[in-house]
Design a protein around this motif. Structure first.
Motif, short mmCIF file in Angstrom:
data_model
loop_
_atom_site.label_atom_id
_atom_site.label_comp_id
_atom_site.label_asym_id
_atom_site.label_seq_id
_atom_site.Cartn_x
_atom_site.Cartn_y
_atom_site.Cartn_z
N THR A 23 0.81 -1.19 0.16
CA THR A 23 -0.10 -0.15 -0.09
C THR A 23 0.91 1.07 0.02
OG1 THR A 23 -0.13 -0.05 2.38
CG2 THR A 23 -1.95 -1.24 1.31
N ASN B 131 0.94 -1.44 -10.38
CA ASN B 131 0.44 -1.33 -8.94
C ASN B 131 -1.03 -1.84 -8.89
OD1 ASN B 131 -0.96 0.94 -9.98
ND2 ASN B 131 0.50 2.36 -8.88
N HIS C 199 -3.60 0.06 -8.09
CA HIS C 199 -4.46 1.17 -8.87
C HIS C 199 -4.83 0.70 -10.37
CE1 HIS C 199 -6.73 4.86 -9.28
NE2 HIS C 199 -6.03 5.06 -10.35
N ASP D 1 -7.04 1.55 -3.15
CA ASP D 1 -5.93 0.60 -3.43
C ASP D 1 -5.20 0.32 -2.34
OD1 ASP D 1 -4.85 3.09 -3.75
OD2 ASP D 1 -3.97 2.45 -5.51
N THR D 2 -5.43 0.90 -1.08
CA THR D 2 -4.65 1.15 -0.08
C THR D 2 -5.08 0.41 1.30
OG1 THR D 2 -4.92 3.17 0.55
CG2 THR D 2 -3.03 2.95 -0.92
N SER E 207 -5.90 -1.47 4.28
CA SER E 207 -5.11 -2.29 5.52
C SER E 207 -5.72 -2.46 6.68
CB SER E 207 -4.01 -1.48 5.54
OG SER E 207 -3.92 -0.21 6.25
N SER F 134 -11.62 -2.95 -4.40
CA SER F 134 -10.72 -2.54 -3.57
C SER F 134 -9.38 -3.62 -3.78
CB SER F 134 -11.14 -2.57 -2.09
OG SER F 134 -11.31 -3.62 -1.62
N GLY G 177 -4.87 -3.68 -1.84
CA GLY G 177 -4.29 -3.03 -0.52
C GLY G 177 -4.02 -4.42 0.09
N GLU G 178 -3.43 -4.50 1.33
CA GLU G 178 -2.97 -5.65 1.98
C GLU G 178 -3.67 -5.62 3.35
OE1 GLU G 178 1.02 -8.21 2.55
OE2 GLU G 178 1.20 -6.00 2.12
N ASN H 134 -0.80 -7.18 -4.97
CA ASN H 134 -1.47 -7.34 -3.76
C ASN H 134 -2.77 -7.80 -3.81
OD1 ASN H 134 -1.42 -7.40 -0.79
ND2 ASN H 134 0.00 -5.69 -1.02
#
Length: 423
Positions: A186, A256, A258, A280-281, A283, A315, A317-318, A415
């Protein structure tokens, strides 16, 4: 297609958007006056190396070595491949890292170091500093992976136990450096992808110690000693932002989460579904994130005056999992199991959660999917969803429902990918 097929196809679109074969060639530089050395690490490393070979001018000098996870090798001709341990480093991780370090040190100013980094590189490119054994490194890595720490925290510790990460690979290179990076973290900070072998590191030994204290980890004495010694100034810090080392280094993010989410949004729009990218981030704890997503999905379903179905909530992210049980599962399967419980059989809501590398944690599945009748089918089989979640056993739960998504290695990694389809 039925909703399950739409979700599976959307995952395929997300993966294809991060395919190294299409992305890498457009970022390749012109060959230097001297030789080009290619080194790399990650689950996408061999796909990236293959793309370099296919696009490199026939008269350009090219050789090198990349390290990837077991079972992730693709054919290459000039760039050697070594498979090594992931997510826990092994002897091959050490061997390949030693070879790469020696090759980089031998470069001259008229050469070029072309680095290929992607998710998984932190474990694969492991070369612990003096006084830290491989067993010490394996133990601290295992504890970090199980405690619920995020990838930025984990890599802060790993960089300060490494000879090669945290910008130290760039520091020993006399040649210009171009690092092409597929981001699996992220925020897309190069310092956290493969633990940033060629990126400036803003973190410190003190930060690494704070991570261990935050999660109350009982790490090997040698690890604690090195970090304390580093905090006291007796061990050189990792190269920091602003260092002259990085005037000849470029770290370039070429794919990435996004980008993949945008591609998937276009896919859903093309089949008449309104896409909504929710970030996209993303967490946090998988099961807790799922509760918020379930509430939002139910709101759309029950109160459509503001956003009318069909809608796809997307969505990346991680998320993380704090392991307290002894079951099998990854963060995507855990997210889905928690989501399933919260949805409680709500009609017309389907969901998929998968890791774009094809591996959810340490299991053999990319993730799983759920349908409105998943909870009912589980109850008919005598499966208690809440009990499976408490035991961190989402893999077994979805395996028994035949709802695992198994793709094998995708040879890329941007991710997690999550899609909730509301019809």
């Amino acid at each position: 297609m039925n909703p399950r097929d739409y979700l599976l196809e959307s995952f395929s679109v997300a993966v294809k958007a991060a395919n190294p074969a299409h992305i890498v060639p457009q970022h390749l530089p012109n060959p230097p006056a001297g030789r080009t050395l290619v080194v790399g690490a990650g689950k996408a490393a061999t796909a990236m190396a293959q793309a370099v070979e296919n696009a490199w001018p026939t008269d350009g000098q090219l050789d090198g070595l990349v390290v990837t996870r077991y079972g992730h090798t693709l054919p290459t001709h000039k760039i050697r491949v070594i498979e090594a341990g992931h997510p826990i480093p092994d002897e091959n991780s050490i061997q390949s890292s030693q070879e790469i370090l020696a090759m980089v040190k031998a470069l001259n100013p008229d050469d070029l170091l072309l680095c290929l980094f992607s998710g998984g590189g932190s474990s694969l490119l492991s070369l612990p500093i003096e006084d830290i054994s491989l067993q010490d490194l394996r133990e601290v890595t295992n504890q970090l992976l199980r405690c619920g720490a995020n990838i930025q925290e984990i890599n802060t510790v790993r960089k300060h136990l490494s000879v090669i990460q945290g910008g130290r690979l760039a520091a020993v290179c006399k040649a210009p450096v171009l690092a092409l990076i597929i981001s699996d973290v992220t925020g897309d900070a190069a310092t956290h992808i493969a633990s940033g072998p060629c990126a400036p590191d803003p973190s410190t030994f003190s930060d690494a110690l704070t991570v261990l204290e935050r999660y109350d980890l009982n790490v090997p004495p040698a690890v604690k000693h090195v970090l304390l010694t580093g905090k006291a100034g007796a061990v050189n810090e990792t190269p920091k932002p602003g260092s002259a080392i990085f005037t000849r280094v470029e770290n370039r993010i070429i794919a990435n989460a996004h980008q993949s989410l945008v591609a998937v949004a276009e896919y859903f729009r093309g089949i008449g579904v309104t896409p909504l990218i929710m970030g996209d981030t993303v967490s946090g704890e998988s099961r807790e994130i799922a509760k918020s997503y379930a509430a939002f999905a139910k709101e759309i379903h029950h109160h459509p005056q503001w956003l009318r179905a069909p809608v796809a909530l997307l969505s990346g992210g991680e998320t993380t999992v704090t392991i307290k049980g002894n079951g099998r599962g990854g963060r995507n399967a855990e997210f889905l199991l928690s989501l399933l419980i919260e949805l409680a059989g709500t009609e017309a809501i389907y969901a998929l959660a998968c890791d774009t590398d094809g591996l959810d944690g340490s299991e053999n599945n990319a993730g799983a999917l759920i349908t409105p009748d998943s909870l009912h089918r589980a109850e008919k089989l005598g499966l208690n969803a809440t009990a499976y979640l408490a035991n961190n056993d989402a893999y077994t739960f979805f395996q028994l429902l035949d709802d695992l998504v198994i793709t094998g290695p995708t040879f890329t990694n941007v991710n997690d990918y999550r899609a909730i389809l509301i019809l």
